[in-house]
Motif scaffolding. Structure first.
Motif, PDB file in Angstrom:
ATOM      1  N   PHE A 125       0.812  -1.214   0.000  1.00 44.15           N
ATOM      2  CA  PHE A 125       0.000   0.000   0.000  1.00 44.15           C
ATOM      3  C   PHE A 125       0.847   1.267   0.000  1.00 44.15           C
ATOM      4  CE2 PHE A 125      -3.479  -2.751   0.642  1.00 44.15           C
ATOM      5  CZ  PHE A 125      -4.649  -2.031   0.464  1.00 44.15           C
ATOM      6  N   ARG A 126       2.116   1.200   0.381  1.00 43.67           N
ATOM      7  CA  ARG A 126       2.939   2.402   0.361  1.00 43.67           C
ATOM      8  C   ARG A 126       3.287   2.847  -1.059  1.00 43.67           C
ATOM      9  NH1 ARG A 126       7.352   3.906   1.945  1.00 43.67           N
ATOM     10  NH2 ARG A 126       6.779   5.902   2.862  1.00 43.67           N
ATOM     11  N   TYR A 127       2.988   2.018  -2.047  1.00 43.05           N
ATOM     12  CA  TYR A 127       3.138   2.483  -3.425  1.00 43.05           C
ATOM     13  C   TYR A 127       2.079   3.515  -3.771  1.00 43.05           C
ATOM     14  CZ  TYR A 127       6.754  -0.857  -4.755  1.00 43.05           C
ATOM     15  OH  TYR A 127       7.940  -1.539  -4.857  1.00 43.05           O
ATOM     16  N   ILE A 128       1.006   3.594  -2.978  1.00 39.40           N
ATOM     17  CA  ILE A 128      -0.003   4.632  -3.167  1.00 39.40           C
ATOM     18  C   ILE A 128       0.524   5.903  -2.520  1.00 39.40           C
ATOM     19  CG2 ILE A 128      -2.369   5.339  -2.674  1.00 39.40           C
ATOM     20  CD1 ILE A 128      -3.128   2.407  -2.552  1.00 39.40           C
ATOM     21  N   PRO A 129       0.668   6.985  -3.271  1.00 39.90           N
ATOM     22  CA  PRO A 129       1.307   8.189  -2.716  1.00 39.90           C
ATOM     23  C   PRO A 129       0.547   8.762  -1.530  1.00 39.90           C
ATOM     24  CG  PRO A 129       1.142   8.324  -5.117  1.00 39.90           C
ATOM     25  CD  PRO A 129       0.318   7.147  -4.682  1.00 39.90           C
ATOM     26  N   PHE A 130       1.275   9.177  -0.534  1.00 41.69           N
ATOM     27  CA  PHE A 130       0.824   9.964   0.606  1.00 41.69           C
ATOM     28  C   PHE A 130      -0.074   9.208   1.588  1.00 41.69           C
ATOM     29  CE2 PHE A 130       1.420  13.043  -2.911  1.00 41.69           C
ATOM     30  CZ  PHE A 130       2.523  13.694  -2.396  1.00 41.69           C
ATOM     31  N   VAL A 131      -1.129   8.539   1.117  1.00 38.76           N
ATOM     32  CA  VAL A 131      -2.136   7.988   2.032  1.00 38.76           C
ATOM     33  C   VAL A 131      -2.119   6.470   2.088  1.00 38.76           C
ATOM     34  CG1 VAL A 131      -3.660   9.965   1.740  1.00 38.76           C
ATOM     35  CG2 VAL A 131      -3.898   8.008   0.204  1.00 38.76           C
ATOM     36  N   GLY A 132      -1.258   5.821   1.292  1.00 45.42           N
ATOM     37  CA  GLY A 132      -1.299   4.367   1.230  1.00 45.42           C
ATOM     38  C   GLY A 132      -1.013   3.708   2.571  1.00 45.42           C
ATOM     39  N   ALA A 133       0.024   4.163   3.260  1.00 44.63           N
ATOM     40  CA  ALA A 133       0.375   3.559   4.549  1.00 44.63           C
ATOM     41  C   ALA A 133      -0.723   3.785   5.575  1.00 44.63           C
ATOM     42  CB  ALA A 133       1.703   4.132   5.043  1.00 44.63           C
ATOM     43  N   LEU A 134      -1.324   4.962   5.577  1.00 41.87           N
ATOM     44  CA  LEU A 134      -2.378   5.260   6.549  1.00 41.87           C
ATOM     45  C   LEU A 134      -3.606   4.391   6.319  1.00 41.87           C
ATOM     46  CD1 LEU A 134      -3.422   7.011   8.858  1.00 41.87           C
ATOM     47  CD2 LEU A 134      -4.180   8.681   7.150  1.00 41.87           C
ATOM     48  N   ILE A 135      -3.928   4.117   5.055  1.00 44.92           N
ATOM     49  CA  ILE A 135      -5.112   3.305   4.751  1.00 44.92           C
ATOM     50  C   ILE A 135      -5.010   1.940   5.408  1.00 44.92           C
ATOM     51  CG2 ILE A 135      -6.318   2.111   2.878  1.00 44.92           C
ATOM     52  CD1 ILE A 135      -5.702   4.508   1.100  1.00 44.92           C
ATOM     53  N   ILE A 136      -3.873   1.298   5.282  1.00 41.75           N
ATOM     54  CA  ILE A 136      -3.743  -0.052   5.829  1.00 41.75           C
ATOM     55  C   ILE A 136      -3.466  -0.022   7.324  1.00 41.75           C
ATOM     56  CG2 ILE A 136      -1.253  -0.378   5.528  1.00 41.75           C
ATOM     57  CD1 ILE A 136      -4.099  -2.867   4.733  1.00 41.75           C
ATOM     58  N   ALA A 137      -2.845   1.069   7.831  1.00 41.36           N
ATOM     59  CA  ALA A 137      -2.513   1.128   9.265  1.00 41.36           C
ATOM     60  C   ALA A 137      -3.751   1.270  10.131  1.00 41.36           C
ATOM     61  CB  ALA A 137      -1.554   2.293   9.527  1.00 41.36           C
ATOM     62  N   VAL A 138      -4.850   1.758   9.563  1.00 43.43           N
ATOM     63  CA  VAL A 138      -6.075   1.915  10.356  1.00 43.43           C
ATOM     64  C   VAL A 138      -6.563   0.563  10.874  1.00 43.43           C
ATOM     65  CG1 VAL A 138      -8.502   2.569  10.199  1.00 43.43           C
ATOM     66  CG2 VAL A 138      -6.750   4.049   9.231  1.00 43.43           C
ATOM     67  N   VAL A 139      -6.385  -0.509  10.096  1.00 47.94           N
ATOM     68  CA  VAL A 139      -6.906  -1.826  10.494  1.00 47.94           C
ATOM     69  C   VAL A 139      -6.211  -2.355  11.749  1.00 47.94           C
ATOM     70  CG1 VAL A 139      -7.383  -4.168   9.712  1.00 47.94           C
ATOM     71  CG2 VAL A 139      -7.477  -2.269   8.084  1.00 47.94           C
ATOM     72  N   PRO A 140      -4.872  -2.369  11.828  1.00 46.39           N
ATOM     73  CA  PRO A 140      -4.258  -2.796  13.093  1.00 46.39           C
ATOM     74  C   PRO A 140      -4.586  -1.871  14.265  1.00 46.39           C
ATOM     75  CG  PRO A 140      -2.590  -2.041  11.545  1.00 46.39           C
ATOM     76  CD  PRO A 140      -3.848  -2.193  10.778  1.00 46.39           C
ATOM     77  N   PHE A 141      -4.865  -0.600  13.987  1.00 44.47           N
ATOM     78  CA  PHE A 141      -5.307   0.279  15.070  1.00 44.47           C
ATOM     79  C   PHE A 141      -6.634  -0.212  15.646  1.00 44.47           C
ATOM     80  CE2 PHE A 141      -3.001   4.094  12.931  1.00 44.47           C
ATOM     81  CZ  PHE A 141      -1.781   3.547  13.308  1.00 44.47           C
ATOM     82  N   LEU A 142      -7.567  -0.586  14.754  1.00 51.05           N
ATOM     83  CA  LEU A 142      -8.863  -1.091  15.214  1.00 51.05           C
ATOM     84  C   LEU A 142      -8.696  -2.404  15.975  1.00 51.05           C
ATOM     85  CD1 LEU A 142     -11.043  -0.337  12.049  1.00 51.05           C
ATOM     86  CD2 LEU A 142     -10.960   0.943  14.196  1.00 51.05           C
ATOM     87  N   LEU A 143      -7.785  -3.253  15.504  1.00 50.42           N
ATOM     88  CA  LEU A 143      -7.548  -4.511  16.215  1.00 50.42           C
ATOM     89  C   LEU A 143      -6.950  -4.253  17.599  1.00 50.42           C
ATOM     90  CD1 LEU A 143      -6.156  -6.913  13.482  1.00 50.42           C
ATOM     91  CD2 LEU A 143      -8.276  -7.130  14.758  1.00 50.42           C
ATOM     92  N   ALA A 144      -6.016  -3.297  17.681  1.00 56.33           N
ATOM     93  CA  ALA A 144      -5.452  -2.958  18.983  1.00 56.33           C
ATOM     94  C   ALA A 144      -6.537  -2.445  19.923  1.00 56.33           C
ATOM     95  CB  ALA A 144      -4.355  -1.910  18.812  1.00 56.33           C
ATOM     96  N   PHE A 145      -7.484  -1.699  19.379  1.00 53.98           N
ATOM     97  CA  PHE A 145      -8.619  -1.230  20.173  1.00 53.98           C
ATOM     98  C   PHE A 145      -9.476  -2.396  20.652  1.00 53.98           C
ATOM     99  CE2 PHE A 145     -13.125  -0.028  20.186  1.00 53.98           C
ATOM    100  CZ  PHE A 145     -13.121   0.997  21.114  1.00 53.98           C
ATOM    101  N   ALA A 146      -9.630  -3.421  19.779  1.00 52.13           N
ATOM    102  CA  ALA A 146     -10.514  -4.542  20.106  1.00 52.13           C
ATOM    103  C   ALA A 146      -9.856  -5.560  21.022  1.00 52.13           C
ATOM    104  CB  ALA A 146     -10.973  -5.224  18.812  1.00 52.13           C
ATOM    105  N   VAL A 147      -8.548  -5.735  20.948  1.00 56.65           N
ATOM    106  CA  VAL A 147      -7.874  -6.811  21.678  1.00 56.65           C
ATOM    107  C   VAL A 147      -7.570  -6.406  23.117  1.00 56.65           C
ATOM    108  CG1 VAL A 147      -5.753  -8.169  21.786  1.00 56.65           C
ATOM    109  CG2 VAL A 147      -6.921  -7.822  19.595  1.00 56.65           C
ATOM    110  N   ASP A 148      -7.044  -5.204  23.282  1.00 56.00           N
ATOM    111  CA  ASP A 148      -6.543  -4.791  24.603  1.00 56.00           C
ATOM    112  C   ASP A 148      -7.673  -4.167  25.410  1.00 56.00           C
ATOM    113  OD1 ASP A 148      -4.967  -4.122  26.723  1.00 56.00           O
ATOM    114  OD2 ASP A 148      -4.028  -2.387  25.745  1.00 56.00           O
ATOM    115  N   PRO A 149      -7.957  -4.678  26.619  1.00 54.51           N
ATOM    116  CA  PRO A 149      -8.991  -4.046  27.453  1.00 54.51           C
ATOM    117  C   PRO A 149      -8.625  -2.597  27.810  1.00 54.51           C
ATOM    118  CG  PRO A 149      -8.456  -6.240  28.272  1.00 54.51           C
ATOM    119  CD  PRO A 149      -7.435  -5.904  27.237  1.00 54.51           C
ATOM    120  N   GLY A 150      -7.348  -2.298  27.876  1.00 50.80           N
ATOM    121  CA  GLY A 150      -6.917  -0.929  28.135  1.00 50.80           C
ATOM    122  C   GLY A 150      -6.636  -0.188  26.835  1.00 50.80           C
TER     123      GLY A 150
END
Length: 727
Positions: free
Chosen positions: A261-286
């Motif tokens: 996804f980093r081949y997509i200029p500027f926003v590619g990394a952010l697009i895919i990074a949102v998913v592990p952020f959501l998982l971190a929100f779902a996995v960790d009680p804190g």
């Protein structure tokens, strides 16, 4: 150094607006409608750029036939892609099996946020979505082995329908990969023939320019793809390891996906990074896992984008960031998500085309990252707008990279020439000329500190306009650097209403400086008036416009005409030298090293003895104020280096000195050894150099250098001190 002047818009051929818009619309329609064919072809071309160096390596290093090298390179690329897809697919399956276990953590966090912030529409929607997902999960669990299975009789979907649905979902990507692979193999195998056909098609007989354009495009695109792959791989590896250490599920998957996804200029990394952020929100009680994940991404992305990539890429793409953003939007509209990945390489190709083909120069101007204005043009624009702060910053950067003299000669003077060509002499351009002069004075005050005398034997006067006065100031700075004092006056000093009050007492020469081409009438008038007021005062013209080349001392009725500032400085130095010689003769003193040892006098015999002592065929004394020596610019340059550094200068033909380079004097005369030391008089004045010349290669060590310095000191004591003068 010749300056590049961009043509004004009126000088360029214009197309009707409707024709240009219609052409662009037609091309956009063809790109959109032909996506099914063009996308695989463009993908294959880009992969060919990336794999061509590997094929060449197989050919040259492993001595493999070209077809074998091509097949092996493509097979390695497909194997890498397949391994990537396998690992990603495995991680997706694993993540899908773990998702139901995160339901309770998500629900508890949403409830906690609702209690803290109260009722919120967004939180309610998220809670409802999770509840719906839970219901579907529960329904799926009821179908586990042993549980009653509801049966529904339907004639709509049968085995063939299911098969066709499955095949329909995978046949598209598989077909695309197959088409790209076939294209890629044929492009790599026939790359030589295709390049020749392309050159024949577009070169129009200009094979050199076309070859340069193809080589430039290949180098830029290939380097971009390889560097981007290396950066993305390192980025994904660090991101995946970081997520794994933090505890985010399927960290390997997110590391792999972010590489793509980093081949997509500027926003590619952010697009895919949102998913592990959501998982971190779902996995960790804190909240620690989420905060650490976001922090990891921010540090990694900002460091890569602002520190690593600018250093690695440099000017490899030659595309401005704004152009990359606009091209990403355009190609995404044309070809969807694939267009985002192809945007940067395709824009690089367009910039290269614009850089090397004049009819497409507008592409380089619109999309390129390199400045479209030369340094003199940029400075002129800032001075014209009165943007003094920006002009000072640009000046400081240039001086830091080069030096003050280079800035005055190669940037400031050409900027004044642009102003002289564009701004008319009449009153209509007076406000702009005044603004330019104010900016010029501010810049000169920053870069050149000159103490202008109240009285001087040399007057520098602007011929017609304020811009001529600025050029006269630059000439005065050059003369001051050479130790010659002068005084700069404005053009009004020689106009009809004021020239009668011009103080010429003690003035030996008046130099009129002209930047424009209309100089004859003014030069004749000033020469005639000064001739009446002070007959012994010389009138000199420094004509800096190329159209003034036809003017001469006869047409202008003046004593001397110079065509450049360099010529004017050399003329002033020559006049000073002649004055010094006259003063020496009048005082009865002898000139230091008179005759420079060219005859059979005592000095000549001493120099010949030095050559015999070193066993070298030729020794000479080169004086800075010797007119005959100054006529040979290459030889005089060597003497100047010795005088400026006041250090020995040893040059061997096999290993040229960094200060000398490819000196024409040494090359033309076949000199293999040049050894020179400065001649410094008792008052500290360096007047030239004692040089040894050998036409055969030979060593010249530290002991010989010390011996040559001793010989130079002996010559100074015997032939130099008696007539010492300041150079």
């Amino acid at each position: 150094m010749p300056q590049r002047h961009l043509p004004f818009p009126s000088d360029l051929p214009r197309r009707p607006v409707f024709e240009s818009v219609a052409t662009f619309a037609l091309l956009a329609a063809l790109l959109y409608l032909g996506a099914a064919i063009l996308v695989p072809l463009v993908l294959a071309i880009l992969l060919a750029f990336a794999l061509a160096p590997l094929v060449t390596w197989f050919n040259r290093r492993l001595r493999l036939p070209d077809p074998v090298a091509v097949i092996l390179s493509v097979a390695l690329a497909l194997a890498t892609l397949a391994g990537f897809a396998f690992i990603a697919g495995t991680q997706v399956v694993k993540l899908a099996a773990e998702l139901p276990g995160y339901q309770e953590t998500i629900t508890a966090k949403i409830s906690g946020l609702q209690e803290q912030f109260g009722s919120n529409t967004l939180l309610d929607q998220i809670d409802a979505a999770i509840a719906g997902l839970s219901d579907r999960m529960a329904g799926a669990e009821e179908t586990r082995p042993g549980a009653p299975i509801p049966v529904t009789i339907s004639n709509e979907i049968g085995p063939l329908g299911i098969l066709s649905s499955v095949l329909g979902s995978i046949i598209g990507p598989v077909a695309t990969v197959a088409i790209v692979t076939v294209f890629l193999i044929f492009l790599l195998m026939g790359r030589g023939d295709l390049q020749e056909r392309f050159i024949r098609l577009v070169s129009a007989g200009r094979y050199s320019k076309t070859n340069i354009a193809i080589a430039d495009a290949s180098e830029r695109v290939g380097r971009y793809l390889l560097i981007q792959l290396a950066v993305n791989t390192a980025y994904g590896t660090i991101f995946g390891i970081g997520l794994w250490l933090i505890g985010v599920p399927s960290a390997v998957l997110w590391g792999l996906l972010i590489i793509l996804f980093r081949y997509i200029p500027f926003v590619g990394a952010l697009i895919i990074a949102v998913v592990p952020f959501l998982l971190a929100f779902a996995v960790d009680p804190g909240w620690n896992m989420l905060l650490l994940s976001v922090g990891l991404f921010l540090v990694l992305d900002l460091t890569t984008a602002n520190v690593i990539e600018p250093r690695l890429y440099g000017s490899s793409t030659g595309v401005s960031p704004l152009a990359i953003l606009l091209s990403a939007m355009f190609w995404a509209t044309m070809w969807g998500p694939v267009g985002l990945i192809l945007a940067t390489p395709m824009t690089v190709c367009l910039v290269v085309i614009g850089r090397h083909l004049p009819q497409f120069q507008f592409l380089d101007t619109l999309l390129g990252s390199e400045p479209v204005l030369s340094p003199p043009e940029r400075l002129y624009q800032r001075m014209l707008r009165g943007n003094t702060e920006d002009a000072i910053e640009m000046t400081e950067d240039h001086i830091e990279e080069h030096d003050t003299q280079h800035y005055l000669d190669e940037v400031m003077l050409p900027a004044l020439r642009l102003a002289s060509n564009e701004l008319a002499d009449g009153p209509e351009a007076l406000p702009q000329r005044r603004q330019l002069v104010q900016s010029f004075e501010a810049l000169i005050g920053e870069v050149a500190k000159v103490d202008w005398p109240e009285h001087s034997t040399l007057l520098l006067i602007g011929g017609r306009t304020e811009i001529d006065e600025c050029a006269a100031t630059l000439l005065g700075i050059r003369l001051a650097n050479e130790g010659i004092t002068s005084r700069v006056l404005p053009p009004v000093a020689v106009r009809q209403e004021a020239i009668g009050r011009l103080d010429l007492d003690g003035v030996e020469a008046v130099m009129l400086v002209f930047m424009g081409d209309d100089i004859r009438a003014q030069a004749r008038y000033v020469a005639r008036r000064i001739g009446r007021m002070a007959p012994d005062t010389r009138v000199i013209v420094c004509a800096l416009h190329e159209l003034s080349a036809q003017e001469s001392t006869e047409t202008l009725h003046v004593d001397t005409v110079y065509r450049s500032i360099d010529d004017a400085v050399e003329g002033a130095l020559t006049s000073l030298r002649q004055l010094e010689i006259s003063e020496l003769h009048a005082s009865g003193k002898t000139e230091p090293f008179a005759g420079a040892g060219r005859g059979d006098d005592a000095l000549g015999q001493a120099i010949e003895h030095i050559a015999d002592t070193f066993g070298i065929p030729f020794a000479t004394i080169n004086l800075l104020l010797d007119d005959r020596h100054a006529e040979d610019e290459a030889a005089f340059r060597l003497t100047s280096i010795v005088a400026e550094t006041r250090q020995p200068l040893i040059v061997h033909s096999q290993s040229p000195h960094p200060l000398v380079g490819d000196n024409a004097y040494l090359q033309t005369n076949g000199i293999d050894l040049y050894a020179a030391v400065p001649l410094i008089l008792a008052d500290g004045t360096c007047i030239g150099a004692l040089a040894l010349l050998d036409y055969e290669p030979r060593a010249f060590g530290a002991e010989e250098v010390a011996q040559l310095e001793a010989a130079a000191q002996d010559l100074v004591q015997r032939f130099g001190d008696g007539g010492a003068v300041a150079a």
